[in-house]
Design a protein around this motif. Structure first.
Motif, mmCIF file in Angstrom:
data_model
loop_
_atom_site.group_PDB
_atom_site.id
_atom_site.type_symbol
_atom_site.label_atom_id
_atom_site.label_comp_id
_atom_site.label_asym_id
_atom_site.label_seq_id
_atom_site.Cartn_x
_atom_site.Cartn_y
_atom_site.Cartn_z
ATOM 1 N N SER A 14 0.826 -1.204 0.000
ATOM 2 C CA SER A 14 0.000 0.000 0.000
ATOM 3 C C SER A 14 0.861 1.256 0.000
ATOM 4 O O SER A 14 0.569 2.229 -0.707
ATOM 5 C CB SER A 14 -0.917 -0.011 1.227
ATOM 6 O OG SER A 14 -1.662 1.176 1.315
ATOM 7 N N GLU A 15 1.943 1.246 0.779
ATOM 8 C CA GLU A 15 2.839 2.399 0.832
ATOM 9 C C GLU A 15 3.544 2.619 -0.498
ATOM 10 O O GLU A 15 3.790 3.764 -0.901
ATOM 11 C CB GLU A 15 3.865 2.195 1.953
ATOM 12 C CG GLU A 15 3.251 2.261 3.353
ATOM 13 C CD GLU A 15 4.268 1.930 4.433
ATOM 14 O OE1 GLU A 15 5.406 1.562 4.073
ATOM 15 O OE2 GLU A 15 3.910 2.029 5.621
ATOM 16 N N ARG B 96 1.071 4.549 -2.671
ATOM 17 C CA ARG B 96 0.437 5.760 -2.147
ATOM 18 C C ARG B 96 0.965 6.978 -2.901
ATOM 19 O O ARG B 96 2.172 7.116 -3.123
ATOM 20 C CB ARG B 96 0.730 5.903 -0.656
ATOM 21 C CG ARG B 96 0.028 7.101 -0.012
ATOM 22 C CD ARG B 96 0.290 7.138 1.482
ATOM 23 N NE ARG B 96 -0.291 5.965 2.129
ATOM 24 C CZ ARG B 96 0.344 5.221 3.020
ATOM 25 N NH1 ARG B 96 1.597 5.511 3.347
ATOM 26 N NH2 ARG B 96 -0.259 4.183 3.572
#
Length: 260
Positions: free
Chosen positions: A11-12, A15
Motif C-alpha cells: 500500500s505504501e 500511495r
C-alpha cells in the motif's frame, strides 16, 4: 515478512506522493490565478500553470509505463517508487524534471523526461513490451486532446484569454512530447515499441549507437529542415482540433514572463 506487513508495504509503495499533491496544488492555484487575473504579474501565473502542468504530465507519463509494466509482470516497480507519481523517483531528477523544464523555457518543446527502470526479463510477450513503451506517449496524447478539445469546441470562448493561451501552449508541449516519444530511435519510446519485433542481429547492430540517439534527433531538429517538418506536424495536429497555433505562440510569450 508477515502477510499484513507485506500488504502494508504494498500500500505504501502505491500511495500518491506528497510531491505530486503539491504539484497539483500549484497547478490548481495557478489556474485560478490566471483565470481571475490575480496578482500584479499575470504572466507569472501562466509560467506556474505551464510548468506545474508539464511536470504533472511527466509524472503521469512515467506512471503509465510503470503501471503497465506492473500488470505485465514486473512487480519491482512498486518498490522503486514508480507508482507514487513522484517525479523525482524516475531515474534521475536532472533528466526527469530539470532538463525537460529547461527545454520548455528555452525552446518551447516538450522534451521526453526521465525513465522508469523496468526489469524486462520478468515480462513475457512482445505485445506487452510494446504496450509498456507506448503507454507513456498515449498519456501525452490524451492530455493534448483534453486541452485542445474544449478550446476547439468553443467552450472557452468567454474565458480569460490568458487562460486559453496557457492551455494552448501546454497542449502544444503535449503534442511535441508525443511526436518525439514516438520516433523509432533509441532513447525514445518509439524504439521501445518496435524493439521487441526486431531480430537479435538488428538490435545488436543498433546497440552501439543507442546512447547517441536522442542527441542526434535534437541536432536534426535544431540544425536541419527536419525541425520545420516537426513543428509543422505539431501545428497541424492543433488545427485538427480547430485551434490556431498562434494561441500557443502567444501562450509561449506569456510564459516567458521575464521578457517584455
Amino acid at each position: 515478512m508477515t502477510f499484513a506487513r507485506a500488504q502494508r508495504q504494498r500500500s505504501e509503495d502505491r500511495r500518491i506522493s506528497p510531491v505530486f499533491w503539491v504539484l497539483l496544488a500549484v497547478l490548481g492555484t495557478s489556474s485560478w490565478a490566471v483565470w481571475t487575473g490575480f496578482g500584479e504579474n499575470a504572466r507569472f501565473g501562466v509560467f506556474l500553470f505551464v510548468v506545474s502542468g508539464w511536470v504533472v504530465s511527466l509524472s503521469l507519463h512515467e506512471y503509465a509505463h510503470a503501471r503497465t509494466a506492473l500488470h505485465g509482470g514486473d512487480l519491482t516497480v512498486g518498490a522503486r517508487g514508480y507508482l507514487t507519481l513522484n517525479p523525482f523517483k524516475y531515474t534521475n531528477a536532472l533528466l526527469s524534471v530539470i532538463l525537460p523544464v529547461v527545454f520548455v523555457i528555452l525552446g518551447g518543446i516538450g522534451l521526453p523526461g526521465g525513465a522508469v527502470f523496468i526489469e524486462r526479463h520478468r515480462i513475457s510477450g512482445r505485445w506487452k513490451h510494446s504496450l509498456i513503451s507506448a503507454a507513456g506517449p498515449l498519456v501525452n496524447l490524451t492530455l493534448a486532446v483534453a486541452l485542445l478539445a474544449p478550446i476547439g469546441a468553443g467552450l472557452l470562448d468567454n474565458a480569460p484569454s490568458a487562460f486559453v493561451v496557457a492551455m494552448a501552449f501546454l497542449a502544444l508541449l503535449q503534442i511535441t512530447a508525443t511526436v518525439l516519444n514516438l520516433i523509432p530511435v533509441p532513447g525514445f519510446d518509439g524504439y521501445g515499441i518496435i524493439e521487441p519485433w526486431l531480430s537479435l542481429k538488428a538490435r545488436r547492430a543498433v546497440e552501439p549507437f543507442a546512447p547517441f540517439g536522442m542527441l542526434a534527433v535534437f541536432a536534426l531538429l535544431w540544425q536541419t529542415s527536419v525541425g520545420d517538418w516537426f513543428w509543422r506536424l505539431a501545428y497541424n495536429v492543433m488545427e485538427l482540433f480547430h485551434v490556431s497555433p498562434e494561441l500557443a505562440a502567444i501562450g509561449y510569450h506569456a510564459f516567458r514572463f521575464w521578457e517584455n
